[in-house]
Write an enzyme that holds these catalytic residues in place. Structure first.
Site, PDB file in Angstrom:
ATOM      1  N   GLU A 213      -6.334   9.765  10.483  1.00 51.23           N
ATOM      2  CA  GLU A 213      -5.662   9.745   9.696  1.00 51.23           C
ATOM      3  C   GLU A 213      -6.458   9.099   8.273  1.00 51.23           C
ATOM      4  O   GLU A 213      -6.504   7.740   8.347  1.00 51.23           O
ATOM      5  CB  GLU A 213      -4.483   8.445   9.793  1.00 51.23           C
ATOM      6  CG  GLU A 213      -3.481   9.753  10.854  1.00 51.23           C
ATOM      7  CD  GLU A 213      -2.446  10.716   9.931  1.00 51.23           C
ATOM      8  OE1 GLU A 213      -2.264  10.843   8.577  1.00 51.23           O
ATOM      9  OE2 GLU A 213      -2.584  12.146  10.597  1.00 51.23           O
ATOM     10  N   CYS A 248      -2.404   5.327   1.247  1.00 55.31           N
ATOM     11  CA  CYS A 248      -2.707   6.469   1.332  1.00 55.31           C
ATOM     12  C   CYS A 248      -2.604   7.678   0.748  1.00 55.31           C
ATOM     13  O   CYS A 248      -3.374   8.257  -0.074  1.00 55.31           O
ATOM     14  CB  CYS A 248      -3.330   7.157   2.966  1.00 55.31           C
ATOM     15  SG  CYS A 248      -1.399   6.753   3.391  1.00 55.31           S
TER      16      CYS A 248
HETATM   17  P1  NAD Z   1      -9.428  -0.978   7.900  1.00 58.05           P
HETATM   18  O1  NAD Z   1     -10.570  -1.553   7.493  1.00 58.05           O
HETATM   19  O2  NAD Z   1      -8.621  -2.312   8.375  1.00 58.05           O
HETATM   20  O3  NAD Z   1     -10.275  -0.438   9.545  1.00 58.05           O
HETATM   21  C1  NAD Z   1      -9.669   0.483   9.518  1.00 58.05           C
HETATM   22  C2  NAD Z   1      -9.657   0.234  10.966  1.00 58.05           C
HETATM   23  O4  NAD Z   1     -10.848   0.487  11.381  1.00 58.05           O
HETATM   24  C3  NAD Z   1      -9.577  -1.572  11.847  1.00 58.05           C
HETATM   25  O5  NAD Z   1      -9.100  -1.878  12.762  1.00 58.05           O
HETATM   26  C4  NAD Z   1     -10.950  -1.997  11.597  1.00 58.05           C
HETATM   27  O6  NAD Z   1     -11.611  -2.461  12.328  1.00 58.05           O
HETATM   28  C5  NAD Z   1     -11.568  -0.586  11.776  1.00 58.05           C
HETATM   29  N1  NAD Z   1     -12.926  -0.053  11.985  1.00 58.05           N
HETATM   30  C6  NAD Z   1     -13.629  -0.970  10.182  1.00 58.05           C
HETATM   31  N2  NAD Z   1     -15.148  -0.533  10.044  1.00 58.05           N
HETATM   32  C7  NAD Z   1     -15.652  -0.261  11.990  1.00 58.05           C
HETATM   33  C8  NAD Z   1     -16.801   0.025  12.243  1.00 58.05           C
HETATM   34  N3  NAD Z   1     -17.727  -0.128  11.512  1.00 58.05           N
HETATM   35  N4  NAD Z   1     -17.088   0.551  13.040  1.00 58.05           N
HETATM   36  C9  NAD Z   1     -15.599   1.370  14.347  1.00 58.05           C
HETATM   37  N5  NAD Z   1     -14.488   0.844  13.693  1.00 58.05           N
HETATM   38  C10 NAD Z   1     -14.106  -0.297  12.108  1.00 58.05           C
HETATM   39  O7  NAD Z   1      -9.036   0.083   6.431  1.00 58.05           O
HETATM   40  P2  NAD Z   1     -10.037   0.817   5.747  1.00 58.05           P
HETATM   41  O8  NAD Z   1     -10.443   2.164   6.302  1.00 58.05           O
HETATM   42  O9  NAD Z   1      -9.731   0.169   4.440  1.00 58.05           O
HETATM   43  O10 NAD Z   1      -8.274   1.285   5.011  1.00 58.05           O
HETATM   44  C11 NAD Z   1      -8.214   1.966   4.128  1.00 58.05           C
HETATM   45  C12 NAD Z   1      -8.321   3.657   3.886  1.00 58.05           C
HETATM   46  O11 NAD Z   1      -7.189   4.287   5.173  1.00 58.05           O
HETATM   47  C13 NAD Z   1      -8.620   4.857   2.540  1.00 58.05           C
HETATM   48  O12 NAD Z   1      -9.040   4.851   2.507  1.00 58.05           O
HETATM   49  C14 NAD Z   1      -6.589   4.804   3.021  1.00 58.05           C
HETATM   50  O13 NAD Z   1      -6.471   6.262   2.810  1.00 58.05           O
HETATM   51  C15 NAD Z   1      -6.521   4.993   4.293  1.00 58.05           C
HETATM   52  N6  NAD Z   1      -5.414   5.215   4.742  1.00 58.05           N
HETATM   53  C16 NAD Z   1      -5.234   6.524   5.513  1.00 58.05           C
HETATM   54  C17 NAD Z   1      -4.256   6.403   6.175  1.00 58.05           C
HETATM   55  C18 NAD Z   1      -2.777   7.504   6.330  1.00 58.05           C
HETATM   56  O14 NAD Z   1      -2.316   7.878   7.329  1.00 58.05           O
HETATM   57  N7  NAD Z   1      -3.632   8.826   6.650  1.00 58.05           N
HETATM   58  C19 NAD Z   1      -3.136   5.551   6.116  1.00 58.05           C
HETATM   59  C20 NAD Z   1      -3.441   4.167   5.536  1.00 58.05           C
HETATM   60  C21 NAD Z   1      -4.729   3.909   5.374  1.00 58.05           C
END
Ligand code: NAD
Length: 460
Positions: A213, A248
């Site tokens: 997602e 998102c």
């Molecule tokens: P985040 O920083 O919380 O990361 C998401 C998860 O990935 C966390 O649990 C984190 O621990 C893990 N993570 C981070 N870096 C990692 C790595 N190098 N290796 C393994 N795991 C790792 O969240 P984010 O990525 O900043 O979230 C924002 C993004 O998510 C935006 O692009 C947004 O559009 C997208 N998003 C999508 C949805 C959806 O439902 N499609 C919902 C919310 C957010």
């Protein structure tokens, strides 16, 4: 304990619980769903407090966008559980006569859910609801970027659900990497597409299926044939009323015609002033930016040299409070960072075109978005938009609210994601649809068996 040991132990314990058959009965699944429902209801104040600590999220948003969506997901799953679990009879076919055929939904096994910080309660629990409904054991890894909610989830879940089958593992990149190194039966990841690629490469090692997602730049096309005031309010609600744009499916940029842009800008400015006052940095109805990394990222998008003088509304920020005001920009260059990256914050560029149909080509020149929006009363334009624009989801004359409909799949396409969930689609995301054919010993066809004589071929 080392992250790898924690991850391996969590997986092994859950694998043993799953192998015991504990998660399969409908009664176990329903009891867990009721537990999650009770947790969301009884712990509403604690959940709102955690969301306020992590994001200064207004209580109304916490309730409407996170808690109530979790409770309605639980209720929907409870209502449909028996129906979803029931094997579906399908026509048996002449070639296998006499036989019966059905599709049986079986649990995948032990699944990993990795969630993101922006809706840290909803995005953690909603996939878990689907995983439990389908009869799986689950490890949930909440986001470390929302630490108050992460620790609340780790504290609450064992009090409300069966901890031998549903476990929270907290942590950041090291802990998530250790979890990803284990073999899972499905990985459900919510977050950015860079990490999505990392998740997919870990999953490839074990041929583990994934749901990703992800995000992207969600366009809002605004035609001139609209109710302007309603349009401005609905854009504002989907942008700043959703975690101050850190969502998102928030509008990422607007496309409208050059001639209509001044009217839209005027209406949006008035609505924003009405919603958040003359000093929006002091408004209690606006979430803060999650941390200084994201604050600096957003400031850099605004401060880019070719963009700075395009700000036509807002632009204020307060580093101490991590607050950025709703900000409108008019025609930043298409090669500026704000038009190349997902904004994920309170900045909203407006791009103008001569004719509204030019918006299609502009949208299609970028990665496929998670959501695309069109405001128009013109049914022909709506039809063309639906046919020509590829997006995870689409809404006409509103923004963001499609995710509340449990009958619609929620997920991306192309770079905005792989797979979908919500309602029945959540159950399907975590179930294997097993083909079952049950034959009788009757119905022997000689032509099927060697020696393959020419006479037998004629019968066929
Ligand atoms: P985040 O920083 O919380 O990361 C998401 C998860 O990935 C966390 O649990 C984190 O621990 C893990 N993570 C981070 N870096 C990692 C790595 N190098 N290796 C393994 N795991 C790792 O969240 P984010 O990525 O900043 O979230 C924002 C993004 O998510 C935006 O692009 C947004 O559009 C997208 N998003 C999508 C949805 C959806 O439902 N499609 C919902 C919310 C957010």
């Amino acid at each position: 304990m080392e992250a790898v040991t924690v991850a391996a132990q969590a997986r092994e314990r859950l694998r043993a619980s799953f192998a015991s058959g504990r998660t399969r009965p409908a009664a176990w699944r329903a009891a867990q769903l009721r537990g999650l429902l009770r947790m969301a209801v009884e712990m509403e104040a604690e959940i709102c407090a955690a969301l306020r600590a992590d994001l200064a999220k207004p209580r109304t948003e916490s309730y409407v966008h996170e808690i109530s969506l979790v409770t309605s997901s639980c209720k929907f799953a409870l209502k449909n559980l028996q129906k979803w679990m029931k094997p579906k009879k399908v026509p048996a076919g002449l070639l296998t006569f006499p036989s019966t055929a059905r599709v049986t939904a079986e649990p995948l096994g032990v699944v990993l859910v990795i969630s993101a910080w922006n809706y840290p309660f909803l995005l953690a629990i909603d996939p878990v609801i689907g995983a439990i409904a389908a009869g799986n054991a689950v490890v949930l890894k909440p986001s470390e970027i929302a630490p108050a909610t992460s620790s609340l989830l780790a504290d609450l879940l064992p009090q409300y659900v069966d901890s031998s089958c549903i476990k929270v593992v907290e942590g950041g990149v090291a802990e998530t990497t250790a979890l990803l190194e284990q073999k899972w039966d499905k990985i459900f990841y919510t977050g950015n597409s860079k990490v999505g690629r990392i998740v997919m490469s870990f999953a490839a090692k074990h041929l583990t299926p994934v749901v990703l997602e992800l995000g992207g730049k969600c366009p809002v096309v605004v035609d001139s044939n609209i109710d302007l005031h309603v349009t401005a309010k609905r854009i504002a609600a989907g942008k700043w009323g959703c975690n101050n744009g850190q969502a998102c499916i928030s509008p990422d940029y607007i496309i409208t015609t050059k001639s209509f842009a001044p009217k839209l800008l005027d209406s949006l400015s008035k609505v924003l002033e009405k919603f958040y006052g003359k000093d929006p940095l002091r408004s209690a109805d606006l979430s803060r930016i999650v941390n200084s990394n994201h604050f600096n990222r957003l400031k850099a998008l605004m401060d880019e040299e070719m963009v700075y003088d395009k700000i036509v509304f807002g632009g204020q920020s307060d580093e101490q409070q991590l607050k950025i005001a709703p900000t409108l920009l008019l025609d930043p260059p298409l090669d500026s960072a704000i038009m190349k990256e997902e904004v994920f914050g309170p900045l909203l560029p407006i791009i103008t075109v001569d004719k509204i149909h030019e918006s299609f080509a502009l949208i299609n020149s970028m990665s496929k978005p998670l959501a695309a929006y069109l405001f128009s009363k013109d049914s022909k334009l709506k039809h063309q938009f639906e046919r020509n624009v590829s997006a995870g989801g689409m809404v006409f004359n509103d923004t963001s609210i499609h995710l509340t409909n449990q009958h619609l799949p929620f997920g991306g396409v192309g770079e905005s994601g792989v797979g979908s969930y919500h309602g029945t689609f959540s159950f399907d995301a975590f179930a294997h649809k097993k083909a079952v054919l049950d034959r009788s010993f009757l119905g022997e066809a000689k032509a099927r068996y060697p020696p393959y004589t020419p006479g037998k071929l004629k019968i066929l």
